[in-house]
Design a protein around this motif. Structure first.
Motif, short mmCIF file in Angstrom:
data_model
loop_
_atom_site.label_atom_id
_atom_site.label_comp_id
_atom_site.label_asym_id
_atom_site.label_seq_id
_atom_site.Cartn_x
_atom_site.Cartn_y
_atom_site.Cartn_z
N ILE A 195 0.85 -1.19 0.00
CA ILE A 195 0.00 0.00 0.00
C ILE A 195 0.88 1.24 0.00
O ILE A 195 1.85 1.32 0.76
N LYS A 231 1.06 5.73 -0.24
CA LYS A 231 0.46 6.91 0.35
C LYS A 231 -0.88 7.29 -0.26
O LYS A 231 -1.82 7.68 0.43
N LEU A 233 -6.10 3.76 2.60
CA LEU A 233 -5.34 3.41 3.80
C LEU A 233 -6.20 2.78 4.89
O LEU A 233 -5.69 2.52 5.99
N VAL A 264 -4.79 -0.29 6.87
CA VAL A 264 -3.70 0.05 7.80
C VAL A 264 -4.25 0.74 9.04
O VAL A 264 -3.83 0.46 10.17
N LYS A 265 -5.19 1.66 8.84
CA LYS A 265 -5.78 2.38 9.98
C LYS A 265 -6.47 1.41 10.93
O LYS A 265 -6.35 1.53 12.16
N TRP A 314 -1.78 10.56 8.57
CA TRP A 314 -1.29 9.39 7.86
C TRP A 314 -0.51 9.80 6.61
O TRP A 314 0.56 9.26 6.32
N THR A 315 -1.04 10.73 5.86
CA THR A 315 -0.41 11.09 4.59
C THR A 315 0.79 12.02 4.77
O THR A 315 1.74 11.95 4.00
N PHE A 347 3.30 8.16 6.03
CA PHE A 347 3.78 7.74 4.71
C PHE A 347 4.67 8.84 4.13
O PHE A 347 4.34 9.49 3.15
#
Length: 385
Positions: free
Chosen positions: A154, A156, A160, A163-164, A185-186, A190
């Motif tokens: 996975i 960016k 997501l 993953v979360k 996250w972004t 990542f």
């Protein structure tokens, strides 16, 4: 005359210039606009003289999980002073102002990444998370047999959500983890060069992930999060499949990890490093949300906080409620400072250790009551700001 105030939006460039100088990095012209846009999320306090910025402190509005409840958190970052204004107490005044601001906003805890642990201990912060770092040669990698799940990569810009979901499972396992919003996250996870390998079980359920970067024959694993043993093995197999690309492997894992025991050659380079610090901003609402003592028999805590005077005094906890007193009888109850209270309640140190080394003083009966109110859950923190 020096004075403290918030920086206006048009002054963010001043904060950026001071950060570049103090932390010795340079933001290119092409990246400057994006960096300034990110700073709009920060509450930045500065100390000025004749409208010249002398020093600054950033507060990030975040949340952390403690006992599977979210606590509003003020993240302290970007603390810096121009050299000609250092050693004049400016940072101390800014830290005080930041705590007052956090208290007014209802932020019950504050976290920071220290340049000097002893320095921030003077202001009430304490270590709340240590991590383990492993460095070993790729010849230590091996494959588990009969693992039937799959791993998908996975990036960016992908969805997501898997993953979360896996990361949030760790709220059950550790205290102090950051609640990560989408932008976090972004922007912060990542980062350049990093991607995730997500393990799916036979029913296509996401059960674990590794956040990693492969560069210059080094496999750099910054996070390894899994929901069960099969997921751990599946992720390990994914790591091991890089054995033809990597000469060395680096892994950052929580303090209770036991991975080296499972290696073919456990004699590897291991480091335990204190990572993040935290402090309770406002004891009264923190204890109420924590529900330290649900019984009707009162638990009395005498707290010393030399930097945030509103926390100095006695807190009586009973049936989940908290009463504050400045002049209670010190002969009853437990005595500790604000740093010790944080270390105990977040699970960074056991209550037994803190009592044995006299960070906590008081009768064994009162201590037992205190100890029983603390869930057994270690502390961890993967993020950086």
């Amino acid at each position: 005359m020096a004075h403290i105030r918030k920086l206006e939006e048009q002054e963010l460039i001043k904060a950026l210039r001071l950060s570049e100088y103090a932390f010795q990095y340079e933001v290119s012209e092409s990246e400057k606009e994006e960096r300034l846009e990110r700073l709009k999320r920060h509450e930045i306090w500065g100390e000025f003289t004749e409208e010249q910025l002398m020093s600054k402190i950033h507060i990030l509005s975040l949340e952390v999980s403690i006992n599977e409840k979210f606590y509003s958190m003020g993240g302290v970052a970007g603390v810096a002073t121009w050299p000609e204004h250092r050693r004049k107490g400016s940072v101390s005044r800014l830290l005080k102002k930041s705590l007052l601001s956090m208290k007014e906003k209802g932020q019950m805890v504050s976290f920071l990444h220290p340049f000097d642990i002893d320095f921030y201990r003077r202001f009430g912060w304490e270590i709340t998370a240590s991590m383990k770092k492993y460095n070993f040669e790729a010849k230590n990698l091996f494959i588990y047999q009969d693992i039937n799940g799959t791993v998908e990569r996975i990036y960016k810009d992908d969805n997501l959500d898997p993953v979360k979901k896996i990361y949030e499972y760790y709220f059950k396992r550790y205290n102090g983890l950051l609640k990560r919003e989408d932008y976090w996250w972004t922007q912060a996870i990542f980062t350049k060069g990093f991607q995730a390998g997500v393990y799916y079980d036979e029913n296509k359920n996401p059960k674990g992930y590794v956040l990693y970067k492969m560069k210059d024959q080094l496999l750099d694993v910054q996070e390894m999060v899994y929901m069960d043993e099969l997921a751990r093995r599946g992720l390990w197999n994914f790591i091991s499949q890089h054995d033809s690309m990597a000469n060395k492997v680096k892994m950052i894992l929580p303090i209770d990890d036991q991975q080296p025991f499972l290696l073919k050659q456990p004699k590897i380079e291991q480091e335990i490093f204190p990572y993040f610090m935290g402090r309770i901003v406002d004891v009264n609402p923190f204890l109420e949300q924590y529900e330290l003592n649900k019984t009707d028999e009162p638990l009395t805590l005498h707290i010393k906080d030399s930097f945030a005077e509103w926390n100095n005094g006695t807190f009586v906890v009973s049936e989940g409620k908290v009463e504050y007193s400045e002049n209670a009888d010190k002969q009853q109850g437990l005595q500790m400072d604000i740093q010790t209270l944080m270390a105990a309640l977040i699970g960074y140190q056991t209550a037994d250790f803190l009592y044995d080394c006299r960070k906590i003083s008081g009768s064994k009966e009162e201590f037992q009551k205190f100890k029983e109110g603390i869930p057994t859950r270690p502390a961890s923190f993967y993020d950086f700001f």
